[in-house]
Write a protein that holds these residues in place. Structure first.
Motif, PDB file in Angstrom:
ATOM      1  N   ASN A 316       0.825  -1.204   0.000  1.00 35.84           N
ATOM      2  CA  ASN A 316       0.000   0.000   0.000  1.00 35.84           C
ATOM      3  C   ASN A 316       0.863   1.258   0.000  1.00 35.84           C
ATOM      4  OD1 ASN A 316       0.937  -0.090   2.608  1.00 35.84           O
ATOM      5  ND2 ASN A 316      -1.017   0.452   3.551  1.00 35.84           N
ATOM      6  N   ARG A 321       0.937  -2.216   4.929  1.00 34.42           N
ATOM      7  CA  ARG A 321       0.161  -3.421   4.613  1.00 34.42           C
ATOM      8  C   ARG A 321       0.590  -3.983   3.263  1.00 34.42           C
ATOM      9  NH1 ARG A 321      -3.238   0.155   7.113  1.00 34.42           N
ATOM     10  NH2 ARG A 321      -4.435  -0.635   8.906  1.00 34.42           N
ATOM     11  N   ALA A 323      -0.911  -6.769   0.448  1.00 40.02           N
ATOM     12  CA  ALA A 323      -1.982  -7.663  -0.003  1.00 40.02           C
ATOM     13  C   ALA A 323      -1.372  -8.816  -0.789  1.00 40.02           C
ATOM     14  CB  ALA A 323      -2.991  -6.909  -0.853  1.00 40.02           C
ATOM     15  N   VAL A 346      -4.151 -10.106   3.653  1.00 39.28           N
ATOM     16  CA  VAL A 346      -3.459  -8.826   3.872  1.00 39.28           C
ATOM     17  C   VAL A 346      -2.577  -8.967   5.101  1.00 39.28           C
ATOM     18  CG1 VAL A 346      -3.706  -6.380   4.394  1.00 39.28           C
ATOM     19  CG2 VAL A 346      -5.319  -7.481   2.821  1.00 39.28           C
ATOM     20  N   TRP A 369      -3.959  -1.228  -4.669  1.00 41.96           N
ATOM     21  CA  TRP A 369      -4.135  -0.307  -3.542  1.00 41.96           C
ATOM     22  C   TRP A 369      -4.411   1.103  -4.060  1.00 41.96           C
ATOM     23  CZ3 TRP A 369      -4.687  -1.647   1.406  1.00 41.96           C
ATOM     24  CH2 TRP A 369      -4.163  -2.866   1.854  1.00 41.96           C
TER      25      TRP A 369
END
Length: 498
Positions: A316, A321, A323, A346, A369
């Motif tokens: 992100n 974070r 994913a 995530v 993102w």
């Protein structure tokens, strides 16, 4: 997934070169299942090839492949597009360890290579979608002001305008990455060669081409300078746009951590995952890339068991974070059959845990993102084929059942129209008889011989006197008998004397 034919020499099917591509696509497993089937042994491979040749030989010049998309049994397989080769197909043989299929025809021998289609989007401004083995579709989505007042917007000022074109690169693409901004840079590779392209509004310019055996890449720019971070062996290396080593190498990985497999960068932060599920995050704000926090692991937060084989990662905008999309591995190390996982994962660095969301009857194929909101994530999903077929079958069964119920109701209405009057007459007579019986029961409730209200009161007084006399004089014998004329009247008076 598409398969591109390549003509072999007269020496026969040379199914050697051509390393496997990174397992990351909008279509899930792709055709790599068949390529991995060769690990079961030559005997089983020969039986598969003979069965495939017998089926494909029925169609002149067409080789048919199937891929596993998830589900159980035969429901999890679906056919891929046919490949026309010319001449009757006489034999098929998978290559061991490479995504290659050799097809023998009456005109010669061909190699069919696997192509797992890729796609990338950068900051919501430009998107790259692979449409063939070496063809890409470039699309821009910006307002007229963002296009630099080019005057090419046919709609008007401050309105959305799409500029798109096709790009044919010089290699068969196994992976691609997109980075930078004004201008945007694109890097493509296939495990042997790599190319770097500069994307313009109407056309693309090739900046460089060089030999490279990297597994995956991430591209960042600083002005006109391009830096490529590459997964190679057990470390992440850095090179410039022509493949020369550069500065700022993040470092190597231990044998317990595994070899780096996938990379993703948004220009400021980069994430890497190894083939053993170790997740690392880096900051690219300075010349020297620095690791952020401790390492994470792609495991269940409670049981600690691995969640599968990662096939795509995205970091992100603030690097907190990551994913991940993964596959479920079936059949052990010998077969390595992969099915798309229906969950989105995530990794949250603040919690040091992997959070999961299940889509049940769908599986994710793409993740992006938001460029500004670190908690906003867009996910593209696709319905599982066996679920769609089962739902279609259930809908047909429900429709047939509803149609049968409608026919049954129609027959009941016809019966009501033919015999309704007779049934109503019988029901009316039955109700009248019941009413008459009820009225009789009401009329007999009273004292026998009561002609009027006064007579009824006198009769009640006599009955009370008689009852008192009977109670006084009936010490031994109890009460006497009543003088009712019938059993019905006796049931009313209760057998009281008088």
């Amino acid at each position: 997934p598409k398969a591109g034919p390549r003509r072999c020499g007269d020496g026969g099917a040379s199914a050697g070169a051509g390393g496997g591509a990174p397992h990351e696509s909008s279509g899930g497993c792709g055709g790599a299942v068949g390529a991995r089937a060769g690990a079961l042994g030559e005997r089983r491979t020969r039986r598969c090839a003979e069965a495939g040749a017998e089926r494909a030989g029925a169609e002149v010049g067409a080789a048919r492949q199937e891929a596993r998309r998830g589900g159980r049994g035969s429901d999890g397989w679906e056919p891929l597009p046919d490949v026309t080769l010319g001449g009757e197909v006489t034999a098929l043989r998978w290559c061991r360890g490479a995504a290659l299929l050799a097809a023998s025809t009456t005109d010669g021998v061909f190699q069919l290579s696997e192509t797992v289609l890729q796609q990338r989007m950068s900051s919501g401004e430009v998107a790259v979608v692979q449409t063939g083995a070496n063809t890409l579709h470039i699309e821009w989505l910006q307002s007229d002001a963002q296009l630099g007042q080019t005057g090419s917007n046919p709609v008007g000022d401050d309105s959305e305008y799409r500029a798109s074109y096709s790009l044919q690169v010089g290699i068969n693409v196994k992976g691609l990455c997109l980075g930078g901004g004004a201008p945007y840079m694109l890097a493509v590779w296939n495990g042997k060669d790599a190319e770097v392209w500069e994307l313009g509004k109407t056309e693309a310019l090739r900046r460089s081409a060089f030999s490279s055996s990297v597994r995956n890449m991430a591209l960042i720019t600083a002005g006109v300078d391009v830096s490529l971070y590459c997964c190679q062996d057990n470390e992440i290396t850095v090179c410039n746009e022509v493949g020369m080593p550069g500065k700022g190498r993040p470092g190597s990985f231990t044998s317990e951590e595994g070899a780096p497999a996938l990379l993703d960068s948004n220009g400021e932060f980069m994430a890497c995952v190894t083939d053993r599920g170790v997740i690392k995050r880096y900051s690219q704000k300075s010349v020297h890339v620095k690791q952020l926090g401790s390492v994470g692991r792609f495991v269940h937060p409670e049981t600690g068991r691995p969640l599968g084989a990662v096939r795509a990662i995205r970091v992100n905008c603030d690097g907190t974070r990551v994913a991940l999309l993964s596959d479920r591995v079936r059949g052990g190390a010998a077969l390595d059959l992969r099915e798309p996982d229906t969950r989105l994962h995530v990794y949250d660095a603040a919690r040091d845990a992997v959070l999961s969301h299940a889509f049940d009857r769908r599986y994710p194929v793409g993740i992006v993102w938001d460029a500004e909101d670190p908690k906003l994530l867009t996910v593209e999903t696709r319905r599982l084929r066996w679920v769609a077929e089962r739902e279609q079958k259930e809908r047909k069964e429900e429709a047939a059942l509803a149609e049968e119920e409608e026919r049954a109701l129609a027959r009941d209405h016809e019966d009501d129209d033919g015999y309704g009057h007779g049934k109503d007459a019988k029901a009316g007579a039955k109700d009248a008889k019941a009413d008459a019986k009820g009225s009789v029961q009401v009329r007999v409730v009273g004292v026998k011989g009561a002609k009027s209200e006064a007579d009824a009161k006198g009769a009640d007084a006599k009955s009370a006197d008689a009852k008192g006399e009977a109670g006084d004089g009936g010490g031994d014998g109890g009460g006497g008998d009543c003088n009712c004329a019938s059993e019905r009247e006796r049931s009313v008076c209760g057998g009281v004397p008088g």
